[in-house]
Motif scaffolding. Sequence first.
Motif, PDB file in Angstrom:
ATOM      1  N   GLY A 205      43.200  40.430  25.022  1.00  0.00           N
ATOM      2  CA  GLY A 205      43.784  41.751  25.202  1.00  0.00           C
ATOM      3  C   GLY A 205      45.265  41.755  25.503  1.00  0.00           C
ATOM      4  O   GLY A 205      45.922  42.788  25.385  1.00  0.00           O
ATOM      5  N   SER A 206      45.815  40.596  25.900  1.00  0.00           N
ATOM      6  CA  SER A 206      47.226  40.547  26.278  1.00  0.00           C
ATOM      7  C   SER A 206      47.689  39.099  26.290  1.00  0.00           C
ATOM      8  O   SER A 206      46.889  38.167  26.207  1.00  0.00           O
ATOM      9  CB  SER A 206      47.422  41.160  27.672  1.00  0.00           C
ATOM     10  OG  SER A 206      46.771  40.355  28.651  1.00  0.00           O
ATOM     11  N   TRP A 207      49.003  38.931  26.414  1.00  0.00           N
ATOM     12  CA  TRP A 207      49.547  37.581  26.520  1.00  0.00           C
ATOM     13  C   TRP A 207      49.079  36.907  27.802  1.00  0.00           C
ATOM     14  O   TRP A 207      48.851  35.696  27.833  1.00  0.00           O
ATOM     15  CB  TRP A 207      51.074  37.623  26.465  1.00  0.00           C
ATOM     16  CG  TRP A 207      51.601  37.951  25.103  1.00  0.00           C
ATOM     17  CD1 TRP A 207      51.914  39.191  24.619  1.00  0.00           C
ATOM     18  CD2 TRP A 207      51.863  37.025  24.038  1.00  0.00           C
ATOM     19  NE1 TRP A 207      52.345  39.102  23.316  1.00  0.00           N
ATOM     20  CE2 TRP A 207      52.338  37.781  22.933  1.00  0.00           C
ATOM     21  CE3 TRP A 207      51.756  35.644  23.901  1.00  0.00           C
ATOM     22  CZ2 TRP A 207      52.701  37.203  21.724  1.00  0.00           C
ATOM     23  CZ3 TRP A 207      52.121  35.059  22.695  1.00  0.00           C
ATOM     24  CH2 TRP A 207      52.578  35.818  21.627  1.00  0.00           C
ATOM     25  N   ASP A 208      48.913  37.687  28.868  1.00  0.00           N
ATOM     26  CA  ASP A 208      48.416  37.116  30.118  1.00  0.00           C
ATOM     27  C   ASP A 208      46.987  36.619  29.959  1.00  0.00           C
ATOM     28  O   ASP A 208      46.631  35.541  30.460  1.00  0.00           O
ATOM     29  CB  ASP A 208      48.484  38.159  31.244  1.00  0.00           C
ATOM     30  CG  ASP A 208      49.906  38.430  31.705  1.00  0.00           C
ATOM     31  OD1 ASP A 208      50.780  37.559  31.478  1.00  0.00           O
ATOM     32  OD2 ASP A 208      50.152  39.502  32.279  1.00  0.00           O
ATOM     33  N   GLU A 209      46.162  37.395  29.266  1.00  0.00           N
ATOM     34  CA  GLU A 209      44.791  36.955  29.031  1.00  0.00           C
ATOM     35  C   GLU A 209      44.765  35.709  28.142  1.00  0.00           C
ATOM     36  O   GLU A 209      43.952  34.799  28.353  1.00  0.00           O
ATOM     37  CB  GLU A 209      43.975  38.067  28.379  1.00  0.00           C
ATOM     38  CG  GLU A 209      42.503  37.691  28.171  1.00  0.00           C
ATOM     39  CD  GLU A 209      41.694  38.787  27.508  1.00  0.00           C
ATOM     40  OE1 GLU A 209      40.598  38.472  26.983  1.00  0.00           O
ATOM     41  OE2 GLU A 209      42.150  39.949  27.500  1.00  0.00           O
ATOM     42  N   LEU A 210      45.655  35.659  27.164  1.00  0.00           N
ATOM     43  CA  LEU A 210      45.747  34.469  26.329  1.00  0.00           C
ATOM     44  C   LEU A 210      46.089  33.250  27.179  1.00  0.00           C
ATOM     45  O   LEU A 210      45.479  32.183  27.031  1.00  0.00           O
ATOM     46  CB  LEU A 210      46.818  34.665  25.256  1.00  0.00           C
ATOM     47  CG  LEU A 210      47.168  33.431  24.420  1.00  0.00           C
ATOM     48  CD1 LEU A 210      45.962  32.958  23.603  1.00  0.00           C
ATOM     49  CD2 LEU A 210      48.348  33.719  23.492  1.00  0.00           C
ATOM     50  N   GLY A 211      47.051  33.415  28.079  1.00  0.00           N
ATOM     51  CA  GLY A 211      47.428  32.309  28.952  1.00  0.00           C
ATOM     52  C   GLY A 211      46.273  31.835  29.807  1.00  0.00           C
ATOM     53  O   GLY A 211      46.043  30.627  29.952  1.00  0.00           O
ATOM     54  N   SER A 212      45.510  32.767  30.360  1.00  0.00           N
ATOM     55  CA  SER A 212      44.362  32.407  31.197  1.00  0.00           C
ATOM     56  C   SER A 212      43.299  31.688  30.376  1.00  0.00           C
ATOM     57  O   SER A 212      42.679  30.720  30.843  1.00  0.00           O
ATOM     58  CB  SER A 212      43.768  33.667  31.835  1.00  0.00           C
ATOM     59  OG  SER A 212      44.718  34.302  32.673  1.00  0.00           O
ATOM     60  N   THR A 213      43.085  32.168  29.156  1.00  0.00           N
ATOM     61  CA  THR A 213      42.092  31.541  28.276  1.00  0.00           C
ATOM     62  C   THR A 213      42.490  30.109  27.937  1.00  0.00           C
ATOM     63  O   THR A 213      41.669  29.190  27.979  1.00  0.00           O
ATOM     64  CB  THR A 213      41.934  32.358  26.987  1.00  0.00           C
ATOM     65  OG1 THR A 213      41.511  33.687  27.314  1.00  0.00           O
ATOM     66  CG2 THR A 213      40.900  31.720  26.067  1.00  0.00           C
ATOM     67  N   LEU A 214      43.752  29.915  27.589  1.00  0.00           N
ATOM     68  CA  LEU A 214      44.224  28.574  27.255  1.00  0.00           C
ATOM     69  C   LEU A 214      44.197  27.659  28.470  1.00  0.00           C
ATOM     70  O   LEU A 214      43.893  26.471  28.360  1.00  0.00           O
ATOM     71  CB  LEU A 214      45.636  28.647  26.676  1.00  0.00           C
ATOM     72  CG  LEU A 214      45.761  29.331  25.317  1.00  0.00           C
ATOM     73  CD1 LEU A 214      47.226  29.522  24.947  1.00  0.00           C
ATOM     74  CD2 LEU A 214      45.048  28.523  24.236  1.00  0.00           C
TER      75      LEU A 214
END
Length: 338
Positions: free
Chosen positions: A268-277
Amino acid sequence: MIETAPSTVVGVVTAGVVLASLSGYWLLSRRRGRENGAAAESSTASDADSGSARLPFLDRADESDRRTIDPQILLPVAAGDEHTLRLATVACALKHRYGDEPLRLLSIDGETDDDRDRPPIDDRIAERGIATNTAILTETVETDDVTAAVVRAAPESNTDLLVTEWDLEADGTTDRGAGEKAVARTPLPVYQFRLSHPPSELARLRLVLPQHIDHHEGFYEAVYNVKQLAAQLELPITVYVFERNVDHYRTLFDLVEIDVLAEFRSVGSWDELGSTLEARADPADLLVTLAVREDEIGWDAELSTVAERFAALPPRSLALCHLRADEPAYEDQFLRTS
């Protein structure tokens, strides 16, 4: 438990077939003129990172009438260090398809004494066996303005694609190197790499598709090249999209030549992408982000800070791939003909 009447099931299936047909027609005609505002559908997908370190790839039949896709790749090399050899490996992987054109190296002379003491870069590439299926053509220039030399050499050699080093500081910020500067001075695709692992030791390719990137004219070409790289390096792919409708992107992905298996995940967001990675990625992964130039379709202000944002994440190998900025019909060649 809720039971569904047979007639309802038939109706849903029929509607699905009709919608799929209409979607396919829209996607194919999109090459002639993209349409904005496609309706989004909710979809979820899981990231299948667990299990085998590699996924099998589908082999395409070796047809005698296959189309030749043989990009002219220009690789500026200012030194013959280990990272330059890794860049050469990636450039050769991008070329290993159907054609016979050489990989063109633009060797920048006038560097340090240590650089001069090294054997010529093409000799080191030969020693490593990097270019067993690709001829190497080297041009040496003496200049202090690497960017100007790159921009000048590209049209002279009918270059289709620039592969350059991504100059990153320790904190992940971008040092305005030749590749970064070339983005502003050429409409060609510019693929910048920072490879902390040899390509043969990479574990997975993780592809980030920013929102609306699919509306850009160079999208299919970039997807083709990512697939080509993954196939040659035998890397499984996980694709992250900034929309819930991952099926839309999966369909676009499959329209492009080269069959590879890929997992799709919505963020949903760049922050969520960071958490996923942070939770799922491995230091040996290659994190590739597609990007466009500022003020173009698909531009996201976050793209200007992506290096800093990704600096602390597990993947230590990064790539920022700027899409082609012109020639709308150029990418038709990367789509399936049947």
